[in-house]
Design an enzyme around this catalytic site. Sequence first.
Site, PDB file in Angstrom:
ATOM      1  CG  LEU A 125      -1.764   1.172   1.395  1.00  0.00           C
ATOM      2  CD1 LEU A 125      -2.661   1.409   0.239  1.00  0.00           C
ATOM      3  CD2 LEU A 125      -2.465   0.985   2.809  1.00  0.00           C
ATOM      4  CG  ASN A 129       5.345  11.287  -3.174  1.00  0.00           C
ATOM      5  OD1 ASN A 129       6.482  11.605  -2.605  1.00  0.00           O
ATOM      6  ND2 ASN A 129       5.647  11.201  -4.823  1.00  0.00           N
ATOM      7  CD  GLN A 336      19.286   4.097  32.769  1.00  0.00           C
ATOM      8  OE1 GLN A 336      19.303   4.317  31.549  1.00  0.00           O
ATOM      9  NE2 GLN A 336      20.107   4.625  33.722  1.00  0.00           N
ATOM     10  CB  ILE A 337      17.193  -2.787  34.544  1.00  0.00           C
ATOM     11  CG1 ILE A 337      15.986  -2.003  35.030  1.00  0.00           C
ATOM     12  CG2 ILE A 337      17.353  -4.005  35.023  1.00  0.00           C
ATOM     13  CD1 ILE A 337      14.746  -2.478  35.163  1.00  0.00           C
ATOM     14  CD  GLU A 363       0.235  -4.062   9.887  1.00  0.00           C
ATOM     15  OE1 GLU A 363      -0.922  -3.975  10.156  1.00  0.00           O
ATOM     16  OE2 GLU A 363       0.986  -4.819   9.800  1.00  0.00           O
ATOM     17  CB  SER A 366       1.667   6.642  18.308  1.00  0.00           C
ATOM     18  OG  SER A 366       2.393   5.556  18.550  1.00  0.00           O
TER      19      SER A 366
END
Length: 380
Positions: A125, A129, A336-337, A363, A366
């Site tokens: 799809l 552009n 970080q951990i 897909e 957000s």
Amino acid sequence: MDFDFSEEQRMFKEAIHSFAEKEISPLVDEAEKTATFPLQLFPKMGELGYLCVRYPAEYGGAGIGKIGDCISVEEVSYFSVGIAAGTMVQGGIGTSAIYARGSEDQKQKYLVPAIAGQRIAAFGLTEPNAGSDAASIETIATKRNGKYVLNGTKMFITNGNICDFVVVAAYTDKSKGARGGVSLFVVEKGTPGFTRSKLHKFCARSGEIAELTFEDCAVPEENLIGEEGRGFPYLMETLMGGRISHAARSLGLARVAYDESLEYAKARVQFGQPIAKFQTNAFKLARMAMELEAARWLVYYAAWLYDQDKPYVKEAAMAKLYASEVAAHITTEALQINGGYGLMEESVAQRYFRDARLGTITEGTSEIQQLVISREIGIR
Ligand SMILES: Cc1cc2nc3c(=O)[nH]c(=O)nc-3n(C[C@H](O)[C@H](O)[C@H](O)COP(=O)(O)OP(=O)(O)OC[C@H]3O[C@@H](n4cnc5c(N)ncnc54)[C@H](O)[C@@H]3O)c2cc1C
């Protein structure tokens, strides 16, 4: 309300997890290093019925619905998001329109071998552009001498360079706009005028993507899926259902990053005690556990709605948005951990951190999920 998996779903979850641990996990390092999808997985998973589980048994599927599909995607993603990207397209966007709207001949020719892992599917799809704004695609299909002649370019197509066929969206009549002028076609590998070139990304490297070009590429009339001009509504059906599986992919990634961080934090000792005992880390892990649980409920609730034929658009967008953001957050905390070790090339934590970037963009970004949700709650 019954929030539990059925016995069948629980058994399937165990089986696919153990398959992925034994058969997929050992391939991941090499596949990531070489940015190559391990092609042997298609026939192997197809033979065991693990590729396209939601389709009915009459086509070779397991008939275990969207919940089954999400279980499968979650468990494969626990070991590799890149590999899950390739297998997800096979059971999802690459074959959805053929299953829902295709002719019986198309189902026998493309869907059945895809379910068996004998032919690889892709879905085209996006264009250079036209990303979020799918209606602005420029690919056109012109009817000529009993064939449709395609011209245009598709961008970032998962499985694009390894597929045997791709479902392509193109305008058959621009004057009717997207809702009445877009159609879907199956284009087979090797069709004159169809070329592809592999693209390289920094995350989920084992999931291959490509740019596809169609130059006077003629396909037979019978490769039109469903009715001419109905492609856009078909695309929306494909993409809306796909969001739930996509969310399951983020869930699998978030889960493995959480599991491994918890284990690491309990084992790593500093200042004479496991680092998990420092409140900053304990609270981080508590929040990660909570987010993971909330994402899990959203994903499987959306899948349940889908399987019950109930409205699911809002919940699917929420599941994709939330699970991908949870994966991005959990994988950041995991890094970080892990301290300095997480930054090393051989660390899986850095791979999880990179792979999480895929979830908030592909897909439907957000921002687009928020657009969908805001429309669903009445803001137009
Ligand atoms: C690894 C990978 C695999 C992919 N696989 C496939 C595939 O198999 N098939 C396929 O067809 N496509 C595929 N895609 C394409 C993917 O779906 C698009 O990249 C995605 O939809 C975003 O489009 P875009 O990249 O053009 O970004 P754009 O649409 O240009 O967006 C850029 C930024 O602007 C924001 N934005 C755009 N419009 C709005 C708006 N209206 N409101 C608010 N913010 C907005 C976006 O959220 C984003 O942050 C893939 C992409 C990647 C990276």
